[in-house]
Design a protein around this motif. Structure first.
Motif, PDB file in Angstrom:
ATOM      1  N   ASP A 104       0.947  -1.153   0.062  1.00  0.00           N
ATOM      2  CA  ASP A 104       0.044   0.040  -0.070  1.00  0.00           C
ATOM      3  C   ASP A 104       0.756   1.295   0.107  1.00  0.00           C
ATOM      4  N   LEU A 105       0.834   2.164  -1.085  1.00  0.00           N
ATOM      5  CA  LEU A 105       1.579   3.220  -1.009  1.00  0.00           C
ATOM      6  C   LEU A 105       0.596   4.500  -0.873  1.00  0.00           C
ATOM      7  N   THR A 106      -0.361   4.602  -0.169  1.00  0.00           N
ATOM      8  CA  THR A 106      -1.423   5.726  -0.207  1.00  0.00           C
ATOM      9  C   THR A 106      -0.702   6.785   0.520  1.00  0.00           C
ATOM     10  N   ASP A 107       0.009   6.388   1.354  1.00  0.00           N
ATOM     11  CA  ASP A 107       0.605   7.676   2.280  1.00  0.00           C
ATOM     12  C   ASP A 107       2.191   7.929   1.805  1.00  0.00           C
ATOM     13  N   LEU A 108       2.658   7.509   0.887  1.00  0.00           N
ATOM     14  CA  LEU A 108       4.069   7.462   0.162  1.00  0.00           C
ATOM     15  C   LEU A 108       4.161   9.042  -0.114  1.00  0.00           C
ATOM     16  N   GLN A 109       5.280   9.588   0.404  1.00  0.00           N
ATOM     17  CA  GLN A 109       5.704  11.030   0.006  1.00  0.00           C
ATOM     18  C   GLN A 109       5.548  11.296  -1.566  1.00  0.00           C
ATOM     19  N   GLY A 110       4.729  12.349  -1.983  1.00  0.00           N
ATOM     20  CA  GLY A 110       4.868  12.731  -3.465  1.00  0.00           C
ATOM     21  C   GLY A 110       3.300  12.291  -3.852  1.00  0.00           C
ATOM     22  N   MET A 111       2.869  11.075  -3.291  1.00  0.00           N
ATOM     23  CA  MET A 111       1.505  10.753  -3.945  1.00  0.00           C
ATOM     24  C   MET A 111       0.313  11.743  -3.945  1.00  0.00           C
ATOM     25  N   ASP A 112       0.631  12.802  -3.209  1.00  0.00           N
ATOM     26  CA  ASP A 112      -0.498  13.668  -3.414  1.00  0.00           C
ATOM     27  C   ASP A 112      -0.219  14.866  -4.502  1.00  0.00           C
ATOM     28  N   GLY A 113       0.742  14.415  -5.474  1.00  0.00           N
ATOM     29  CA  GLY A 113       0.975  15.284  -6.535  1.00  0.00           C
ATOM     30  C   GLY A 113       0.268  14.592  -7.569  1.00  0.00           C
ATOM     31  N   PHE A 114      -0.614  13.844  -7.559  1.00  0.00           N
ATOM     32  CA  PHE A 114      -1.462  13.081  -8.681  1.00  0.00           C
ATOM     33  C   PHE A 114      -2.899  13.435  -8.509  1.00  0.00           C
ATOM     34  N   SER A 115      -3.629  13.570  -9.326  1.00  0.00           N
ATOM     35  CA  SER A 115      -5.007  13.709  -9.259  1.00  0.00           C
ATOM     36  C   SER A 115      -5.616  12.102  -8.988  1.00  0.00           C
ATOM     37  N   ASP A 116      -6.839  12.289  -8.623  1.00  0.00           N
ATOM     38  CA  ASP A 116      -7.565  11.085  -8.545  1.00  0.00           C
ATOM     39  C   ASP A 116      -7.644  10.318  -9.837  1.00  0.00           C
ATOM     40  N   VAL A 117      -8.157  10.944 -11.063  1.00  0.00           N
ATOM     41  CA  VAL A 117      -7.920  10.137 -12.296  1.00  0.00           C
ATOM     42  C   VAL A 117      -6.659   9.747 -12.385  1.00  0.00           C
ATOM     43  N   ALA A 118      -5.584  10.449 -12.400  1.00  0.00           N
ATOM     44  CA  ALA A 118      -4.356   9.746 -12.707  1.00  0.00           C
ATOM     45  C   ALA A 118      -4.003   8.460 -11.732  1.00  0.00           C
ATOM     46  N   LYS A 119      -4.542   8.719 -10.440  1.00  0.00           N
ATOM     47  CA  LYS A 119      -4.328   7.201  -9.615  1.00  0.00           C
ATOM     48  C   LYS A 119      -5.193   6.265  -9.804  1.00  0.00           C
ATOM     49  N   SER A 120      -6.394   6.456 -10.472  1.00  0.00           N
ATOM     50  CA  SER A 120      -7.653   5.661 -10.749  1.00  0.00           C
ATOM     51  C   SER A 120      -6.972   4.439 -11.329  1.00  0.00           C
ATOM     52  N   ALA A 121      -5.988   3.865 -12.005  1.00  0.00           N
ATOM     53  CA  ALA A 121      -5.613   2.864 -12.590  1.00  0.00           C
ATOM     54  C   ALA A 121      -4.690   2.142 -11.716  1.00  0.00           C
TER      55      ALA A 121
END
Length: 420
Positions: A104-121
């Protein structure tokens, strides 16, 4: 004579050095199907990371694309997979996460730099957990021999009618094969054929989501018609196209024997390296003048952490770097045609790549309709699309029969709402 205090200091320093050594010298291995990217990782990406993180070395160890899924699954089962896992989009990687192979990388530093659409895959269906860092999307369209177009007095087509008029003109001239596409490697017929032109008929995301909800079927007119259009391509694909592989198609185009290549933007680097003529690109033609333009702008590649990695801390450091704007810029320019999914703006230096990405301004974006949810069962919808699209292209099956077979396969296991 060495004093007792000096000996203690020396011993203490030795112990500290031994304790620190593992964290200062960790080697990470990346599993990937992108064997074409080997030199880019070795010459550009890995050196940039290692320069900023001298205690971590990285080894990029790709597998042939057609063997990657099976090889990776076998390594994961055996506990021999690398630390970093390059992630296919949507269901294939979701299954690895659900089976405990991806962390699980949900809390990885930098993950907040992506939109929900980008992360959806690379997120769970409810979006609560993300297990791979989004790296890039690819865009579908057509790459053409601009010198040939100039020679024949042709302009980029914008409608289906204009597209076939261009093909007829090239066919009549006889110098070039109009379309470089074969039907042997079945994915080519679906991804660069059916899924390339289809969104303009099924209205992109609207149609894709209607399939998932059960409000649309492959036997509906908006899903059958692009198969009919694909079936017409066979008239322009050249003699023996039914026995033509994907590399054959690439060679026909780069050698200047074919005028148009139904493409993904991932072709840009190879084509610019191998072709000795000017290249152009145009988006999928719309069915009729005034219709909305749609492009397949597909979340294509992510990167995650093997949950069993003994080097998890170093791997997370590497993945945080992949989530950075530095990586986005390096990757997008080292591999033109792969477009970073980061929210940070990236300046793309390649002219043809900029042409592809400019279509986002005028066209509606969607993803391939077989990737999310609908390929979790057996028969696999993506593979069924490959098979029946290639049958239609080769003339072995009618569009109507192909659509019925695809829908029957989906109906055999999928019930709308079963994953809610």
């Amino acid at each position: 004579m060495i004093s007792k205090s000096k000996l203690l200091c020396t011993s203490a320093g030795f112990v500290i050095a031994l304790t620190a050594a593992p964290s200062l010298a960790q080697e990470l291995t990346i599993e990937s199907w992108r064997n074409d990217d080997l030199t880019i990782w070795q010459d550009t990406l890995i050196p940039a990371f290692e320069a900023a993180h001298p205690g971590i070395t990285v080894n990029f160890a790709p597998t042939a694309p057609t063997e990657y899924n099976a090889a990776l699954n076998a390594k994961l089962d055996a506990g021999s997979a690398g630390d970093i896992i390059t992630c296919r989009p949507f269901d294939a990687s979701l299954a690895l996460f659900q089976d405990g192979y991806l962390a699980d990388l949900t809390d990885l530093q930098g993950m907040d730099g992506f939109s929900d659409v980008a992360k959806s895959a690379w997120s769970t269906d409810d979006g609560s957990q993300t297990f791979c860092v989004p790296m890039a999307s690819v865009i579908h369209g057509f790459i053409y021999n601009a010198d040939a177009f100039a020679e024949l007095g042709l302009e980029e087509p914008t409608t289906e009618e204009e597209f076939f008029a261009v093909l007829d003109a090239i066919q009549e001239d006889g110098t070039y094969i109009p379309l470089a596409i074969g039907s042997v490697d079945q994915w080519e017929s679906a991804s660069m054929g059916y899924h390339n032109i289809g969104p303009a008929y099924w209205a992109g995301e609207e149609g894709r989501l209607a399939l998932i909800s059960g409000d649309a079927k492959f036997t509906d007119e908006e899903w059958v018609e692009p198969l009919r259009v694909l079936g017409r391509w066979g008239e322009y694909a050249g003699e023996g196209y039914q026995a033509q592989t994907y590399p054959d198609s690439q060679n026909l185009f780069t050698l200047g024997r074919a005028a148009i290549f139904p493409a993904g933007s991932w072709e840009i680097a190879l084509f610019e390296e191998q072709a000795d003529f000017a290249l152009g690109a145009f988006p999928p033609p719309v069915p009729a003048e005034g219709d909305t333009c749609y492009i397949s702008d597909h979340n294509d590649i992510g990167i995650g952490l093997n949950a069993a990695s003994p080097n998890a801390e170093a791997a997370r450091t590497f993945l945080s770097w992949v989530a950075s704007s530095e990586f986005a810029s390096l990757y997008s320019n080292a591999l033109p045609g792969f477009f970073a999914l980061s929210n940070e703006p990236v300046t793309i230096e390649n002219e043809l790549a900029n042409e592809f990405v400019s279509w986002r301004q005028d066209c509606e974006s969607t993803i391939r309709p077989t990737y999310q949810i609908l390929s979790r069962g057996t028969p696999n919808l993506e593979n069924d699309n490959w098979l029946h699209a290639s049958n239609v292209l080769s003339g072995a099956e009618t569009p109507e029969d192909a659509a019925a077979a695809i829908q029957a396969g989906l109906d055999s296991w999928y019930t709308p709402g079963m994953y809610e």
